[in-house]
Write a protein that holds these residues in place. Structure first.
Motif, PDB file in Angstrom:
ATOM      1  N   LEU A 281       0.828  -1.198   0.000  1.00 53.88           N
ATOM      2  CA  LEU A 281       0.000   0.000   0.000  1.00 53.88           C
ATOM      3  C   LEU A 281       0.868   1.256   0.000  1.00 53.88           C
ATOM      4  CD1 LEU A 281      -2.924   0.960  -0.034  1.00 53.88           C
ATOM      5  CD2 LEU A 281      -2.914   0.843   2.464  1.00 53.88           C
ATOM      6  N   GLY A 282       1.921   1.249   0.785  1.00 54.01           N
ATOM      7  CA  GLY A 282       2.847   2.382   0.792  1.00 54.01           C
ATOM      8  C   GLY A 282       3.534   2.558  -0.551  1.00 54.01           C
ATOM      9  N   TRP A 283       3.894   1.444  -1.179  1.00 54.91           N
ATOM     10  CA  TRP A 283       4.521   1.474  -2.504  1.00 54.91           C
ATOM     11  C   TRP A 283       3.533   2.060  -3.517  1.00 54.91           C
ATOM     12  CZ3 TRP A 283       3.406  -1.442  -6.985  1.00 54.91           C
ATOM     13  CH2 TRP A 283       4.394  -1.440  -7.980  1.00 54.91           C
ATOM     14  N   LEU A 284       2.281   1.644  -3.435  1.00 53.92           N
ATOM     15  CA  LEU A 284       1.261   2.196  -4.328  1.00 53.92           C
ATOM     16  C   LEU A 284       1.061   3.695  -4.081  1.00 53.92           C
ATOM     17  CD1 LEU A 284      -1.535  -0.546  -4.221  1.00 53.92           C
ATOM     18  CD2 LEU A 284      -0.124   0.074  -6.193  1.00 53.92           C
ATOM     19  N   ALA A 285       1.059   4.096  -2.825  1.00 55.35           N
ATOM     20  CA  ALA A 285       0.848   5.503  -2.487  1.00 55.35           C
ATOM     21  C   ALA A 285       1.954   6.385  -3.068  1.00 55.35           C
ATOM     22  CB  ALA A 285       0.764   5.679  -0.976  1.00 55.35           C
ATOM     23  N   ALA A 286       3.130   5.824  -3.240  1.00 54.44           N
ATOM     24  CA  ALA A 286       4.251   6.566  -3.819  1.00 54.44           C
ATOM     25  C   ALA A 286       4.159   6.640  -5.338  1.00 54.44           C
ATOM     26  CB  ALA A 286       5.570   5.925  -3.392  1.00 54.44           C
ATOM     27  N   LYS A 287       3.184   5.963  -5.919  1.00 58.53           N
ATOM     28  CA  LYS A 287       2.970   5.941  -7.369  1.00 58.53           C
ATOM     29  C   LYS A 287       1.544   6.424  -7.639  1.00 58.53           C
ATOM     30  CE  LYS A 287       6.158   2.162  -8.134  1.00 58.53           C
ATOM     31  NZ  LYS A 287       7.108   3.007  -8.818  1.00 58.53           N
ATOM     32  N   PRO A 288       1.336   7.754  -7.648  1.00 63.74           N
ATOM     33  CA  PRO A 288      -0.032   8.290  -7.738  1.00 63.74           C
ATOM     34  C   PRO A 288      -0.849   7.748  -8.907  1.00 63.74           C
ATOM     35  CG  PRO A 288       1.547  10.050  -7.289  1.00 63.74           C
ATOM     36  CD  PRO A 288       2.339   8.802  -7.557  1.00 63.74           C
ATOM     37  N   ASP A 289      -0.236   7.565 -10.062  1.00 58.21           N
ATOM     38  CA  ASP A 289      -0.997   7.053 -11.208  1.00 58.21           C
ATOM     39  C   ASP A 289      -1.477   5.630 -10.952  1.00 58.21           C
ATOM     40  OD1 ASP A 289      -0.624   9.453 -12.513  1.00 58.21           O
ATOM     41  OD2 ASP A 289       1.017   8.725 -13.771  1.00 58.21           O
ATOM     42  N   LEU A 290      -0.613   4.797 -10.397  1.00 63.06           N
ATOM     43  CA  LEU A 290      -0.975   3.415 -10.102  1.00 63.06           C
ATOM     44  C   LEU A 290      -1.967   3.355  -8.944  1.00 63.06           C
ATOM     45  CD1 LEU A 290      -0.537   0.522 -11.004  1.00 63.06           C
ATOM     46  CD2 LEU A 290       1.460   0.414  -9.504  1.00 63.06           C
ATOM     47  N   LEU A 291      -1.814   4.244  -7.974  1.00 61.54           N
ATOM     48  CA  LEU A 291      -2.764   4.296  -6.861  1.00 61.54           C
ATOM     49  C   LEU A 291      -4.164   4.632  -7.381  1.00 61.54           C
ATOM     50  CD1 LEU A 291      -3.242   4.128  -3.803  1.00 61.54           C
ATOM     51  CD2 LEU A 291      -2.736   6.585  -3.708  1.00 61.54           C
ATOM     52  N   ASP A 292      -4.235   5.545  -8.343  1.00 63.99           N
ATOM     53  CA  ASP A 292      -5.536   5.871  -8.942  1.00 63.99           C
ATOM     54  C   ASP A 292      -6.139   4.656  -9.638  1.00 63.99           C
ATOM     55  OD1 ASP A 292      -5.422   8.479  -8.033  1.00 63.99           O
ATOM     56  OD2 ASP A 292      -4.700   9.297  -9.948  1.00 63.99           O
ATOM     57  N   VAL A 293      -5.308   3.859 -10.303  1.00 61.37           N
ATOM     58  CA  VAL A 293      -5.791   2.637 -10.954  1.00 61.37           C
ATOM     59  C   VAL A 293      -6.310   1.669  -9.892  1.00 61.37           C
ATOM     60  CG1 VAL A 293      -5.146   0.641 -12.368  1.00 61.37           C
ATOM     61  CG2 VAL A 293      -4.258   2.914 -12.947  1.00 61.37           C
ATOM     62  N   PHE A 294      -5.571   1.511  -8.796  1.00 63.05           N
ATOM     63  CA  PHE A 294      -6.001   0.647  -7.698  1.00 63.05           C
ATOM     64  C   PHE A 294      -7.363   1.086  -7.172  1.00 63.05           C
ATOM     65  CE2 PHE A 294      -6.279   0.282  -3.024  1.00 63.05           C
ATOM     66  CZ  PHE A 294      -6.420  -1.096  -2.920  1.00 63.05           C
ATOM     67  N   MET A 295      -7.504   2.373  -6.913  1.00 63.40           N
ATOM     68  CA  MET A 295      -8.763   2.861  -6.356  1.00 63.40           C
ATOM     69  C   MET A 295      -9.894   2.684  -7.349  1.00 63.40           C
ATOM     70  SD  MET A 295      -7.615   6.029  -3.863  1.00 63.40           S
ATOM     71  CE  MET A 295      -7.651   7.205  -5.152  1.00 63.40           C
ATOM     72  N   GLY A 296      -9.641   2.884  -8.631  1.00 61.80           N
ATOM     73  CA  GLY A 296     -10.673   2.664  -9.640  1.00 61.80           C
ATOM     74  C   GLY A 296     -11.050   1.204  -9.764  1.00 61.80           C
ATOM     75  N   ALA A 297     -10.058   0.322  -9.679  1.00 58.63           N
ATOM     76  CA  ALA A 297     -10.308  -1.116  -9.838  1.00 58.63           C
ATOM     77  C   ALA A 297     -11.026  -1.717  -8.633  1.00 58.63           C
ATOM     78  CB  ALA A 297      -8.989  -1.853 -10.077  1.00 58.63           C
ATOM     79  N   THR A 298     -10.743  -1.181  -7.450  1.00 59.69           N
ATOM     80  CA  THR A 298     -11.306  -1.771  -6.237  1.00 59.69           C
ATOM     81  C   THR A 298     -12.488  -0.996  -5.680  1.00 59.69           C
ATOM     82  OG1 THR A 298      -9.798  -0.530  -4.808  1.00 59.69           O
ATOM     83  CG2 THR A 298      -9.061  -2.721  -5.558  1.00 59.69           C
ATOM     84  N   GLY A 299     -12.671   0.231  -6.149  1.00 60.10           N
ATOM     85  CA  GLY A 299     -13.716   1.072  -5.598  1.00 60.10           C
ATOM     86  C   GLY A 299     -13.324   1.724  -4.286  1.00 60.10           C
ATOM     87  N   ALA A 300     -12.055   1.564  -3.897  1.00 61.42           N
ATOM     88  CA  ALA A 300     -11.578   2.162  -2.653  1.00 61.42           C
ATOM     89  C   ALA A 300     -11.455   3.669  -2.817  1.00 61.42           C
ATOM     90  CB  ALA A 300     -10.213   1.574  -2.276  1.00 61.42           C
ATOM     91  N   GLY A 301     -11.745   4.382  -1.757  1.00 64.05           N
ATOM     92  CA  GLY A 301     -11.575   5.825  -1.741  1.00 64.05           C
ATOM     93  C   GLY A 301     -10.426   6.207  -0.829  1.00 64.05           C
ATOM     94  N   ARG A 302     -10.117   7.471  -0.795  1.00 63.21           N
ATOM     95  CA  ARG A 302      -9.020   7.963   0.071  1.00 63.21           C
ATOM     96  C   ARG A 302      -9.273   7.582   1.537  1.00 63.21           C
ATOM     97  NH1 ARG A 302      -4.737   9.230  -2.976  1.00 63.21           N
ATOM     98  NH2 ARG A 302      -5.387  10.303  -4.849  1.00 63.21           N
ATOM     99  N   ASP A 303     -10.519   7.634   1.979  1.00 67.43           N
ATOM    100  CA  ASP A 303     -10.826   7.269   3.366  1.00 67.43           C
ATOM    101  C   ASP A 303     -10.500   5.805   3.633  1.00 67.43           C
ATOM    102  OD1 ASP A 303     -11.683   9.850   3.871  1.00 67.43           O
ATOM    103  OD2 ASP A 303     -13.816   9.369   3.700  1.00 67.43           O
ATOM    104  N   ASP A 304     -10.748   4.943   2.644  1.00 68.29           N
ATOM    105  CA  ASP A 304     -10.436   3.519   2.813  1.00 68.29           C
ATOM    106  C   ASP A 304      -8.943   3.310   3.022  1.00 68.29           C
ATOM    107  OD1 ASP A 304     -13.075   2.451   2.480  1.00 68.29           O
ATOM    108  OD2 ASP A 304     -12.886   2.893   0.338  1.00 68.29           O
ATOM    109  N   LEU A 305      -8.141   4.084   2.310  1.00 65.45           N
ATOM    110  CA  LEU A 305      -6.692   3.944   2.438  1.00 65.45           C
ATOM    111  C   LEU A 305      -6.232   4.225   3.858  1.00 65.45           C
ATOM    112  CD1 LEU A 305      -5.510   5.696  -0.851  1.00 65.45           C
ATOM    113  CD2 LEU A 305      -5.942   3.267  -0.465  1.00 65.45           C
ATOM    114  N   ARG A 306      -6.950   5.076   4.541  1.00 63.16           N
ATOM    115  CA  ARG A 306      -6.609   5.415   5.917  1.00 63.16           C
ATOM    116  C   ARG A 306      -7.345   4.515   6.911  1.00 63.16           C
ATOM    117  NH1 ARG A 306      -8.800  10.231   6.057  1.00 63.16           N
ATOM    118  NH2 ARG A 306     -10.691   9.396   6.992  1.00 63.16           N
ATOM    119  N   ASP A 307      -8.622   4.286   6.671  1.00 63.08           N
ATOM    120  CA  ASP A 307      -9.473   3.644   7.667  1.00 63.08           C
ATOM    121  C   ASP A 307      -9.457   2.117   7.633  1.00 63.08           C
ATOM    122  OD1 ASP A 307     -10.194   6.226   8.347  1.00 63.08           O
ATOM    123  OD2 ASP A 307     -12.103   6.159   7.258  1.00 63.08           O
TER     124      ASP A 307
END
Length: 94
Positions: free
Chosen positions: A16-42
């Protein structure tokens, strides 16, 4: 908590930290999983969420190798971590 599950959760958090350091890939993750910024924290302690992080990483061998190289893990570590999380061994590819 079982030591293998604890190690698996730690590895998933590293992913997750590795993904967070790659904003473009993190956006793909969130789009693919439906996760939002709150999910990343909560949901960082939710094994189901951590399985989804590992599943996403394992969608692309290049991502697995890049992550594993960056964190000095063998390439099979994400798959082993996934299997150590609750429900992680139950793969349903249908």
């Amino acid at each position: 908590m079982h030591a293998a599950q604890e190690a698996a959760e730690t590895l998933a958090l590293q992913v997750l930290g590795w993904l967070a350091a790659k904003p473009d890939l993190l956006d793909v993750f969130m789009g693919a999983t439906g996760a939002g910024r709150d999910d990343l924290r909560d949901r960082v302690q939710d094994p189901d969420f951590l399985v989804s992080v590992l599943d996403f990483l394992m969608m692309d061998d290049a991502w697995v190798m890049e992550f594993c190289t960056a964190h000095n893990h063998p390439n099979e570590a994400p798959m082993q971590a996934r299997a150590a999380l609750p429900g992680g061994a139950e793969v349903n590819w249908t």
